[in-house]
Scaffold this motif. Structure first.
Motif, PDB file in Angstrom:
ATOM      1  N   ALA A  22      47.861  47.210  27.734  1.00  0.00           N
ATOM      2  CA  ALA A  22      46.843  46.183  27.927  1.00  0.00           C
ATOM      3  C   ALA A  22      46.779  45.755  29.381  1.00  0.00           C
ATOM      4  N   GLY A  24      45.921  42.128  31.683  1.00  0.00           N
ATOM      5  CA  GLY A  24      45.980  40.707  31.416  1.00  0.00           C
ATOM      6  C   GLY A  24      46.008  39.869  32.674  1.00  0.00           C
ATOM      7  N   VAL A  84      44.047  38.504  27.601  1.00  0.00           N
ATOM      8  CA  VAL A  84      44.515  39.874  27.425  1.00  0.00           C
ATOM      9  C   VAL A  84      43.332  40.769  27.060  1.00  0.00           C
ATOM     10  N   GLN A  86      42.916  44.677  25.752  1.00  0.00           N
ATOM     11  CA  GLN A  86      43.624  45.858  25.276  1.00  0.00           C
ATOM     12  C   GLN A  86      42.981  47.137  25.817  1.00  0.00           C
ATOM     13  N   ASN A 133      40.800  42.314  35.079  1.00  0.00           N
ATOM     14  CA  ASN A 133      41.490  41.023  35.132  1.00  0.00           C
ATOM     15  C   ASN A 133      40.806  40.063  36.095  1.00  0.00           C
TER      16      ASN A 133
END
Length: 395
Positions: A22, A24, A84, A86, A133
Motif C-alpha cells: 500500500a 500511505g 491508505v 492499497q 500520497n
C-alpha cells in the motif's frame, strides 16, 4: 530513510513503494472543523490515477483512499489524519532483469549505492506512484485554502516543442479537464496529442511543462531568504519526480529584460492599497506575496522507461547488457502531473497561511475556547432516535 516529510506546521509524512502492499500518508497540523470525507480526497486521486487514457500507463490501480484517523462525523478533529491507498495491480516480474543491472537514467543505481539495497519492484520508493500520497494530502490542503478564498489551478502548457499561448486563470478551470492532455488551450491540446502519438509509435517518450497559478493568496506571506515563498515553492516543485526546472514570474526570460523593463511601478487599487502595475514578478517580491496571483512553471523531463533497447551493466556478473524496459509506462508525464503540481502548491501555501497566523492552527472557526460547536459530536443519550454504539443492557 529521511526525506519523507514535507511542511513545517502542515506536514505530510508518506510511506510505501510502487509494488508494495500500500501507499500511505499521515497529515499532521490540519486544524479541526474542516468538513472532509473520502470523496473529497478521491476526486483528486482520480485525476492522477493510471489508466485514464491511451497516453498514460495501463496499470489498473483504482487508487481508492481510506481515511483511517483524524475525522469524526465528517469533520477533522485536529489530530493526525492517516490515509491508505492499497496497491492492486503490481507486477514485479518484468523488473527482475534490473535488480543488479540498473535501468538507464532511473534511480536504481543511486538507491542501491546509498542504502546497499532497495525495493526493486516498479522502482520501489523512487517510483512516481508515491505521488498519490502527495495528491491525497494536497486534497486536504485545497479544502482549507478554499475556505480562505485561495484557489489553485494548473495546466499543461508545453509538450516537446509545442507550446500553448498564455491562458487566463479562468481558462485553466474551464478547459484543462476537457482533454486528456490537460492543456487549457484546446487547439494546442490537439497538436500535443498528435505529437505524443508520434513518439509512442517510435517507442520513445517526450518531456513538457506545467504552468500553475494561485489566486487569492493574501499579501505578506513568506519570510526573507531561506523561507521565502519562491524558495519553498521551488523545493516543492523540484521534489516532483522528473522535475528539472522551476520558474516564477518571468522565469528564465528575466535574463533578457533590462531593469527599466522588468521593474513595475506602483499605483493604488480601488481600496487605496499600493499594488504593482503588472505582474511580471509572478505575485512575489522580495520572496513575499504581493496579493497578486502567483504564477509559476515546472519542467518535467521525458519518462525514462521506454521500450527501446539501451545498454546497462550488471555489477553481479560484470557483464555489459542490452536492456529493454518492458512494462506499463507513461509516454509523457505532464498530463498526470497536473494534480501533483497543484497538490504541492496547496501544501506549500497552507503551511505559509498557518505560519503567518492567517489560519488558526487549532481550529478553522477561530473560536478559541468554544466547545459547543456545530461540528462537535452529539451524545446519543440526548437523542433517543440517534444511532448508538452502546451495548444493550437488561433492565
Amino acid at each position: 530513510m529521511n526525506g519523507n516529510e514535507f511542511g513545517r506546521l502542515f506536514r505530510a509524512t508518506t510511506f510505501g513503494e510502487s509494488h508494495g502492499e500500500a501507499m500511505g500518508v499521515t497529515v499532521s497540523g490540519c486544524p479541526a472543523g474542516l468538513e472532509l470525507d473520502e470523496e473529497d480526497v478521491q476526486h483528486e486521486l482520480d485525476r492522477r490515477k493510471p489508466g485514464q487514457s491511451q497516453i498514460t500507463t495501463s496499470r489498473g490501480e483504482p487508487d481508492a483512499v481510506s481515511i483511517k484517523s483524524g475525522t469524526q462525523d465528517g469533520y477533522t478533529t485536529g489530530t493526525p489524519i492517516g490515509m491508505v491507498i492499497q496497491n492492486k495491480d503490481a507486477r514485479s516480474g518484468k523488473y527482475e532483469p534490473f535488480i543488479t543491472a540498473p535501468r538507464p537514467s532511473h534511480g536504481d543505481f543511486t538507491y542501491s549505492a546509498k542504502f546497499g539495497t532497495r525495493n526493486w519492484g516498479g522502482g520501489g520508493r523512487s517510483s512516481a506512484r508515491e505521488t498519490a500520497n502527495w495528491v491525497a494530502a494536497g486534497a486536504i490542503a485545497k479544502q482549507i485554502l478554499a475556505n480562505e478564498g485561495v484557489e489553485i489551478r494548473a495546466h499543461v502548457n508545453q509538450i516537446g516543442e509545442i507550446e500553448a499561448p498564455d491562458v487566463s486563470f479562468e481558462a485553466m478551470g474551464e478547459h484543462a479537464e476537457e482533454n486528456e492532455i490537460r492543456c487549457a488551450h484546446p487547439e494546442t491540446a490537439e497538436r500535443m496529442r498528435e505529437r505524443i502519438d508520434e513518439y509512442q509509435e517510435e517507442g520513445d517518450s517526450i518531456g513538457g511543462a506545467i504552468e500553475f497559478a494561485i489566486r487569492g493568496a493574501p499579501r505578506g506571506l513568506g519570510a526573507p531568504r531561506f523561507d521565502s515563498v519562491p524558495a519553498r515553492l521551488g523545493q516543492a516543485m523540484l521534489s516532483v519526480p522528473a522535475a528539472t526546472g522551476f520558474e516564477f514570474g518571468l522565469g528564465r526570460e528575466a535574463r533578457r529584460y533590462r531593469g527599466s523593463e522588468r521593474n513595475e511601478d506602483w499605483e493604488f487599487d480601488d481600496d487605496g492599497n499600493p499594488i504593482p502595475v503588472g505582474n511580471d514578478h509572478g505575485g512575489l517580491q522580495g520572496g513575499i506575496t504581493t496579493g497578486q496571483p502567483i504564477r509559476g512553471e515546472v519542467t518535467l523531463h521525458a519518462p525514462t522507461s521506454i521500450p527501446q533497447k539501451q545498454t546497462t551493466v550488471d555489477w553481479e556478473t560484470g557483464e555489459e547488457k542490452e536492456a529493454q524496459v518492458i512494462g506499463r509506462h507513461d509516454p509523457v508525464l505532464p498530463p498526470r502531473g497536473v494534480p501533483v503540481v497543484e497538490a504541492m502548491a496547496a501544501l506549500t501555501m497552507v503551511d505559509f497561511m498557518l505560519l503567518a497566523g492567517r489560519v488558526n492552527p487549532d481550529r478553522l472557526d477561530g473560536d478559541v475556547g468554544e466547545y459547543d460547536t456545530d461540528y462537535h459530536p452529539s451524545s446519543p443519550e440526548n437523542d433517543p432516535d440517534a444511532p448508538t454504539s452502546a451495548e444493550p443492557t437488561e433492565d
